[in-house]
Write an enzyme that holds these catalytic residues in place. Structure first.
Site, PDB file in Angstrom:
ATOM      1  N   LYS A 121      -2.265  41.208  18.264  1.00 16.29           N
ATOM      2  CA  LYS A 121      -0.893  40.707  18.087  1.00 16.29           C
ATOM      3  C   LYS A 121      -0.785  40.002  16.744  1.00 16.29           C
ATOM      4  O   LYS A 121      -1.519  39.050  16.477  1.00 16.29           O
ATOM      5  CB  LYS A 121      -0.542  39.748  19.229  1.00 16.29           C
ATOM      6  CG  LYS A 121       0.837  39.119  19.110  1.00 16.29           C
ATOM      7  CD  LYS A 121       1.263  38.462  20.413  1.00 16.29           C
ATOM      8  CE  LYS A 121       2.616  37.794  20.296  1.00 16.29           C
ATOM      9  NZ  LYS A 121       3.087  37.260  21.576  1.00 16.29           N
ATOM     10  N   ASP A 226      10.103  30.116  29.005  1.00 17.82           N
ATOM     11  CA  ASP A 226      10.729  31.392  28.645  1.00 17.82           C
ATOM     12  C   ASP A 226      10.247  32.453  29.621  1.00 17.82           C
ATOM     13  O   ASP A 226       9.883  33.560  29.237  1.00 17.82           O
ATOM     14  CB  ASP A 226      10.350  31.752  27.200  1.00 17.82           C
ATOM     15  CG  ASP A 226      11.171  32.910  26.655  1.00 17.82           C
ATOM     16  OD1 ASP A 226      12.238  33.201  27.219  1.00 17.82           O
ATOM     17  OD2 ASP A 226      10.742  33.524  25.665  1.00 17.82           O
TER      18      ASP A 226
END
Ligand SMILES: Nc1ncnc2c1ncn2[C@@H]1O[C@H](COP(=O)(O)OP(=O)(O)OP(=O)(O)O)[C@@H](O)[C@H]1O
Length: 409
Positions: A121, A226
């Protein structure tokens, strides 16, 4: 941005010396003057300028002569430095196809020497926050030279520290393998983000697992902030993995209860609306509910026995300083707030299923009709960010990015 790792093969030791010198120079220069790059790189036979020209050709550095003549690293240059370091450490040997795009990250497959595939990532803060560029500059002024690269590094460091800590405490997260600069190497998760799953064999089991995770996190002193269908992967056996937790906060945060309720509410909302699950607490959305209702099964923040400490302890152990944590938390918090606001009419502007059927042409027209004054208006910008993120996920990223950036310029 395309990550063409082939160029890596053709770069010489001198190229990397100069690239590293630009990176070092950026610690206290927004644009690094050639003389400084030369001084840091100390090439045996000189020729720094020629090397810089080669790096420029490969888009690893950017030339800027607006204030004075100099260079800065691009995200691609930063990618190469991280990849080279990780390859030198033997973490992986090759980079494969892109497997994901987040609002502020790109995810690729990488392979180890023995053929194991892992996920890489690369954080790319600043990619969608064109408004943020303006506001964040203020509190990053003292080190604006590093701004997005610096913030991306902190985001990666924080995510890595959390992934490790959560994994060690038995949470279903990818295995955190390595971290360098803005790059994290982790195990590859099988399956799909929940948002792409149209049907589940056992929606109630998956729902209970996910709600259980929100509650268990709180018991460990953490709130996700989130928790949604984009950050949860589900495999063919309906096993759940949390993949993304950049804005997690401690339960001692001043808005802890609100964040907790919102996380819980979003899970209820998604399973109720999208997967048609019915709940016996009589509520289906996450707006302003009272979780202490008599007879309600909805987890209540106040009823959870929490033990603080995981966050601070594990982060400290990872070498992540308080100051760095403050910077990235502040950024993430502002970003999360920007992503989760109600507009003036009280409509929920969080990324929602309503956007699913939005035709691209409508979006283009909407963007083209925005006036300068409206760009200054929070709500329009926030909405644009939502749409942008949605379209990023739909792989229409480049076109929309171009439109948005030309509007914001
Ligand atoms: N370890 C992994 N294994 C397999 N796929 C992954 C992995 N990590 C991320 N992905 C894929 O990449 C996509 C984006 O990842 P992620 O959610 O971590 O990015 P992000 O930029 O933090 O996203 P967000 O927009 O939610 O902030 C995911 O939806 C998923 O498809």
């Amino acid at each position: 941005m395309k990550l063409d790792v082939n160029a890596l093969r053709y770069l010489t030791t001198d190229d990397f010396r100069v690239l590293t010198a630009v990176e070092m120079g950026m610690r206290n220069h927004q644009i690094v003057p050639v003389v400084l790059i030369e001084r840091i790189a100390k090439l045996k036979h000189g020729g720094t300028y020629k090397v810089l020209k080669n790096l420029l050709k490969h888009k690893l550095v950017h030339h800027d002569s607006s204030k004075y003549d100099g260079f800065r690293l691009t995200y691609l240059g930063y990618d190469f430095l991280a990849i080279k370091t990780l390859v030198n450490r033997g973490v992986f040997v090759s980079v494969g196809r892109q497997i994901g795009v987040g609002k502020e990250s790109d995810i690729f497959e990488v392979a180890t020497e023995d053929g194991t595939i892992m996920a890489m990532k690369l954080h790319r803060l600043g990619r969608v926050s064109f408004r943020a560029v303006k506001t964040k500059r203020d509190y990053l002024r003292h080190r604006s030279s590093f701004n997005w690269l610096y913030l991306s590094r902190l985001a990666a460091l924080k995510e890595y520290a959390f992934m490790k800590a959560l994994g060690e405490h038995g949470f279903p997260v990818p295995n955190a393998v390595e971290c360098n600069r803005h790059c994290i190497i982790m195990s590859l998760v099988q399956g799909y983000p929940l948002v792409q799953v149209r049907q589940l064999e056992n929606p109630d089991v998956v729902f209970e697992t996910i709600i259980g995770l929100v509650v268990r996190l709180a018991k460990y002193g953490l709130i996700h902030c989130d928790f949604n269908e984009f950050n949860i992967m589900v495999d063919d056996d309906e096993k759940v993995t949390m993949i993304d937790f950049p804005q997690m906060v401690s339960i001692s945060h001043r808005n802890a209860q609100m964040y907790f309720d919102r996380d819980v509410g979003c899970v209820y909302k998604y399973f109720g609306k999208r997967l048609n699950l019915s709940f016996n607490d009589g509520e289906k959305d996450c707006d302003g509910h009272d979780s202490d209702n008599e007879g309600s099964n909805r987890p209540s923040f106040s009823n959870i026995t929490k033990s603080e400490g995981l966050l601070d302890k594990e982060l400290a152990a990872s070498g992540f300083s308080h100051k760095e944590q403050d910077v990235i938390d502040k950024f993430m918090e502002e970003n999360t707030e920007e992503m989760n606001v109600d507009d003036e009419d009280g409509n929920d502007t969080t990324l929602s299923t309503d956007l699913d059927s939005l035709p691209l042409d409508d979006l283009k027209n909407a963007i083209n009709s925005i006036t300068d004054e409206e760009v200054e208006n929070d709500h329009i910008v926030k909405k644009m960010q939502m749409l942008h993120i949605y379209l990023l996920r739909e792989r229409k990223a480049i076109l929309i990015q171009m439109i948005l950036y030309s509007q914001s310029a």
